[in-house]
Design a protein around this motif. Structure first.
Motif, PDB file in Angstrom:
ATOM      1  N   ILE A 146       7.579   5.248  -6.119  1.00  0.00           N
ATOM      2  CA  ILE A 146       6.588   4.304  -5.616  1.00  0.00           C
ATOM      3  C   ILE A 146       6.935   2.917  -6.133  1.00  0.00           C
ATOM      4  CG2 ILE A 146       4.122   3.729  -5.621  1.00  0.00           C
ATOM      5  CD1 ILE A 146       3.707   6.793  -6.304  1.00  0.00           C
ATOM      6  N   ARG A 147       6.792   1.908  -5.288  1.00  0.00           N
ATOM      7  CA  ARG A 147       7.110   0.547  -5.698  1.00  0.00           C
ATOM      8  C   ARG A 147       5.862  -0.341  -5.654  1.00  0.00           C
ATOM      9  NH1 ARG A 147      11.737  -2.476  -6.256  1.00  0.00           N
ATOM     10  NH2 ARG A 147      13.006  -0.797  -5.366  1.00  0.00           N
ATOM     11  N   ARG A 148       5.689  -1.129  -6.704  1.00  0.00           N
ATOM     12  CA  ARG A 148       4.666  -2.170  -6.697  1.00  0.00           C
ATOM     13  C   ARG A 148       5.257  -3.386  -5.989  1.00  0.00           C
ATOM     14  NH1 ARG A 148       1.414  -5.042 -11.791  1.00  0.00           N
ATOM     15  NH2 ARG A 148       0.308  -6.545 -10.485  1.00  0.00           N
ATOM     16  N   PRO A 149       4.640  -3.862  -4.929  1.00  0.00           N
ATOM     17  CA  PRO A 149       5.262  -4.928  -4.130  1.00  0.00           C
ATOM     18  C   PRO A 149       5.301  -6.269  -4.846  1.00  0.00           C
ATOM     19  CG  PRO A 149       3.049  -4.467  -3.338  1.00  0.00           C
ATOM     20  CD  PRO A 149       3.352  -3.426  -4.369  1.00  0.00           C
ATOM     21  N   GLN A 150       6.284  -7.082  -4.445  1.00  0.00           N
ATOM     22  CA  GLN A 150       6.384  -8.460  -4.933  1.00  0.00           C
ATOM     23  C   GLN A 150       5.438  -9.374  -4.173  1.00  0.00           C
ATOM     24  OE1 GLN A 150       8.093  -9.814  -7.360  1.00  0.00           O
ATOM     25  NE2 GLN A 150       9.945  -8.628  -7.756  1.00  0.00           N
ATOM     26  N   THR A 201      -4.687   2.709  -1.016  1.00  0.00           N
ATOM     27  CA  THR A 201      -5.772   1.844  -1.468  1.00  0.00           C
ATOM     28  C   THR A 201      -5.307   0.781  -2.463  1.00  0.00           C
ATOM     29  OG1 THR A 201      -6.366   3.407  -3.231  1.00  0.00           O
ATOM     30  CG2 THR A 201      -7.493   3.633  -1.113  1.00  0.00           C
ATOM     31  N   ARG A 202      -4.140   0.981  -3.092  1.00  0.00           N
ATOM     32  CA  ARG A 202      -3.618   0.006  -4.065  1.00  0.00           C
ATOM     33  C   ARG A 202      -2.512  -0.871  -3.477  1.00  0.00           C
ATOM     34  NH1 ARG A 202      -7.291   3.673  -5.957  1.00  0.00           N
ATOM     35  NH2 ARG A 202      -7.801   3.313  -8.160  1.00  0.00           N
ATOM     36  N   GLY A 203      -2.187  -0.704  -2.222  1.00  0.00           N
ATOM     37  CA  GLY A 203      -1.132  -1.511  -1.621  1.00  0.00           C
ATOM     38  C   GLY A 203       0.241  -1.201  -2.155  1.00  0.00           C
ATOM     39  N   LEU A 204       0.490   0.057  -2.523  1.00  0.00           N
ATOM     40  CA  LEU A 204       1.782   0.474  -3.064  1.00  0.00           C
ATOM     41  C   LEU A 204       2.641   1.085  -1.964  1.00  0.00           C
ATOM     42  CD1 LEU A 204       0.391   2.230  -6.265  1.00  0.00           C
ATOM     43  CD2 LEU A 204       1.273  -0.104  -6.101  1.00  0.00           C
ATOM     44  N   MET A 205       3.950   1.019  -2.135  1.00  0.00           N
ATOM     45  CA  MET A 205       4.881   1.532  -1.138  1.00  0.00           C
ATOM     46  C   MET A 205       5.597   2.761  -1.691  1.00  0.00           C
ATOM     47  SD  MET A 205       6.467  -2.114   0.176  1.00  0.00           S
ATOM     48  CE  MET A 205       7.009  -2.542  -1.482  1.00  0.00           C
ATOM     49  N   MET A 206       5.488   3.893  -0.976  1.00  0.00           N
ATOM     50  CA  MET A 206       6.150   5.117  -1.395  1.00  0.00           C
ATOM     51  C   MET A 206       7.437   5.288  -0.591  1.00  0.00           C
ATOM     52  SD  MET A 206       4.731   9.061  -1.542  1.00  0.00           S
ATOM     53  CE  MET A 206       3.325   8.571  -2.554  1.00  0.00           C
TER      54      MET A 206
END
Length: 238
Positions: A227-231, A180-185
């Motif tokens: 988990i990464r917050r995308p650019q 739901t937050r657009g994060l990449m695991m």
């Protein structure tokens, strides 16, 4: 959601991902936030310039532990919903055994993400609500947890701390949150590290798993996630 493959050995997973982040940033200093710093061990990051900040709840056992640390450049204790966190000020945020013991865990995690720079890493280690150990921990009466605590943990371990275990604090809960937050695991590992996993604790966990017909597994008590917050500017705004 498909199973996430862990590609680093457990134990050095966080260190490896932090070193990779430092390389991607061409050796620039990494600003690191340790959320739940009463349970963190000092980072071992040779030849990497870092500035490390710690935050946690303001409880006597936690304050005593944090005040004794000399590896933090700065720290703050208080309500995790309002502890000062400047937006987009950290390259790495490590959350260690915090989410399962606090109220409003989803709100707190959203606040932490606001302090994470685009492309930054969120490293999460927590007890799994969906495992047999997590079930036992959250249903055990507080008085009994307190009576057993000193027999089960190493001297100096802060606690016993609350066992809240909101829905977020499970594998499924974290995967849903990331979606739901657009994060990449990129990594999702399970392990057995709980302080009560001695002979009696292991028998209790195995019994719960059997009675639940495997719905509450005994194969692990801890989950570790990277988990990464995308650019990407088109990713959902946090």
């Amino acid at each position: 959601m498909s199973e996430v493959r862990a590609v680093a050995q457990r134990g050095d997973l966080f260190g490896q991902r932090i070193r990779e982040q430092w390389t991607e940033q061409l050796g620039r200093r990494l600003d690191i936030l340790l959320a739940g710093c009463a349970h963190d061990v000092p980072l071992t990051l040779e030849r990497i310039e870092t500035r490390v900040t710690g935050v946690d709840e303001d409880r006597p056992a936690i304050r005593a532990r944090v005040e004794s640390r000399d590896d933090l450049d700065s720290w703050a204790l208080g309500d995790m919903r309002s502890v000062p966190l400047a937006p987009r000020s950290f390259d790495v945020i490590q959350v260690t055994f915090l989410l399962e013991r606090i109220q409003h865990a989803e709100l707190v995690l959203d606040r932490l993400l606001q302090a994470l720079r685009p492309g930054g890493l969120l490293l999460v280690r927590m007890r799994d609500r969906g495992a047999a150990y997590g079930f036992c921990d959250r249903v055990l009466p507080a008085w009994l947890r307190g009576a057993l605590w000193r027999r089960l943990v190493a001297d100096g371990t802060p606690g016993p701390l609350p066992a809240v275990y909101e829905p977020l604090t499970s594998r499924d809960g974290m995967h849903a949150f990331c979606l739901t937050r657009g994060l990449m695991m990129s990594d999702d590992e399970g392990a057995t590290t709980g302080p009560a996993m001695g002979r009696i604790g292991s028998l209790a966990v195995a019994l719960v798993s059997r009675l639940s017909r495997g719905r509450l597994p005994s194969s692990h008590d801890e989950v570790t996630m990277v988990i990464r917050r995308p650019q990407n500017h088109f990713a959902r705004l946090i």
